[in-house]
Design an enzyme around this catalytic site. Structure first.
Site: not given
Ligand code: NAG
Ligand code: NAG
Length: 470
Positions: A39, A68, A140, A186, A322
């Protein structure tokens, strides 16, 4: 000429120098073992990042490192082509497994649970771009990913005495489209740090967070068009219900305060695009709620119904999840009924570079530290401080905010990326960061006073241990 066809499972086995480094790009399969050695520049970091893509699709990486994506590089890649990706490369579908129809995900994710799928991208990639690529956005899920036919799907807006049904087309054509850049996080982001002291929940690291541009219709406009009276004082909450899973017969649901949903500045939308394309299945295809500045859990995916009520949603995830508690509350004494639901999020920051455990060769006694900072409720980040001497001295980080939609919003919904040059001594060093938001809220020094048995809202100073060479 016909090259062999490989399944994604076969490709995933080739993810090391020993087994060969394979990747797929579009429908091609490539053995890039030699390419990694060759590379350009032999840049250690670049190769480490390529290794993260090994054994899976490289498309997301290509999108991220657009450098790239030149014809020249694609030609080089073509030399390493060894086969094609099987069109139906999924394992045979097990009809008894409700998760068998979940979409394919990049192997690069750090998986916290497979079924339902919960995973975060690696920290090395999290802050490489201001907008998180869809393929790298943390996932999630509480339930299997439903398969929804976009043509027959309807969003039902039920107001008690009136009701309307909206097709996807209605949503796109009958309401002014708005695009909002927002960070979603989250409630359990960074829970791992609290889990060292026993909590209940998935063991998230610091990457259960991401930023995307969402396009959709305002919930305010939808409710008004359905005949909702914004002055009705008996209505205090707007509820979102997700698609029923036909096997488990459960749907995810949540609610937010009416003021947030109806506010012109609240920017609550029903989105049908994520970063300019159809929302990927893992993120709510074809439609989801976007509630900027609030906890991720209220951004209900696979939206099926909007309702209003005098009380919060009775969904399990609104009532019995929650919610945070005092550090002294135990599983026996936790009273979910009494505890308020998490809605707006607190100020947080985290270090993405260097990684914990890194060995650093400093330049003139300085090390470059990078990371993210974000605050809920539309509050901006005013400052990020970084220390490498236990908090005795602090360097102010330079802040980057590339939110392309900032001018159209009264609030700041998206994160700030930051970089700091910090003087370091040789030996074991703990690097610390902390952010201050536009209301001068700051992060607590230590998780002790904010610890809660659910491990929610872990926003203490973020700490990363590294070794600095002489
Ligand atoms: C799913 O739930 C609904 C409503 O509670 C019920 O009427 C229906 O029979 C259930 N279906 C299955 C397959 O359990
Ligand atoms: C860093 O190392 C110190 C000393 O070993 C330790 O007390 C501390 O918990 C470590 N911090 C992290 C974030 O691992």
């Amino acid at each position: 000429q016909s090259l062999p066809i490989f399944s994604s499972e076969e490709i995933s086995k080739h993810n090391s120098k020993d087994n060969g480094i394979w990747v797929s790009y579009k429908d091609g399969v490539y053995d890039i073992t030699d390419f990694v050695d060759l590379h350009p520049g032999g840049k250690k970091l670049t190769c480490e990042k390529i290794m993260l893509a090994s054994g899976g699709p490289i498309d997301a990486f290509w999108n991220m490192y657009a450098v790239h994506k030149t014809d020249e590089v694609l030609e080089i890649l073509e030399q390493y082509k060894i086969g094609s990706l099987s069109p139906e490369d999924q394992k045979p579908i097990d009809l008894n497994d409700p998760f068998s129809k979940d979409p394919f995900r990049l192997p690069v994710f750090r998986i916290n649970s497979k079924k339902p799928f919960n995973a975060e991208p690696p920290i090395e990639l999290l802050t490489d771009s201001y907008i998180t690529p869809n393929e790298l956005f943390y996932v999630r899920n509480h339930l299997p990913v439903p398969e929804i036919d976009p043509d027959s799907h309807r969003i039902s807006v039920d107001l008690g005495d009136s009701s309307i049904q909206l097709s996807l087309e209605d949503l796109k054509t009958k309401f002014k489209p708005v695009t909002i850049t927002t960070t979603i996080q989250c409630a359990g982001n960074r829970r791992q740090e609290m889990s060292d002291f026993k909590t209940k929940g998935l063991s998230w690291g610091p990457c259960a967070i991401g930023t995307a541009r969402w396009t959709g219709a305002r919930v305010r406009d939808i409710l008004l068009s359905a005949g909702f009276d914004p002055d009705d004082k008996t209505i205090k909450h707007v509820h979102f219900n997700g698609f029923d899973d036909d096997i488990t017969n459960t749907s995810y649901g949540a609610s937010i305060p009416k003021q947030k949903a109806m506010s012109l500045d609240g920017d609550v939308i029903i989105a049908y695009k994520m970063n300019g394309v159809d929302i990927p299945r893992d993120h709510g295809y074809p439609v989801r709620a976007i509630v900027p500045g609030y906890v991720g859990a209220r951004n209900v995916k696979w939206l099926r119904q909007i309702t209003v009520g005098s009380d919060e949603s009775t969904s399990h995830w609104q009532m019995n999840d929650y919610k945070a508690f005092s550090p002294s509350t135990t599983f026996e004494t936790a009273n979910y009924k009494k505890a308020p639901s998490i809605q707006e999020m607190p100020v947080i920051s985290a270090i993405s570079v260097p990684k914990p455990g890194s060995i650093i060769d400093p330049e003139d006694g300085m090390v470059e530290v990078k990371g993210y900072a974000w605050s809920g409720g539309g509050r901006d980040i005013m400052r990020v401080d970084v220390s490498a001497d236990g908090g005795n001295t602090w360097q102010e980080a330079s802040l980057t905010k590339d939110d392309p939609d900032a001018d159209d919003s009264a609030h700041c919904w998206a994160w700030t990326l930051w970089t700091a040059e910090v003087p370091v001594a040789a030996g074991k060093v703990e690097i610390i960061c902390k952010a201050i938001d536009s209301a001068n809220n700051c992060q607590p020094e230590w998780i002790g006073p904010i610890w809660n048995l659910r491990g929610f809202l872990t926003n203490a100073w973020h700490r990363v241990n590294v070794t600095v060479e002489n």
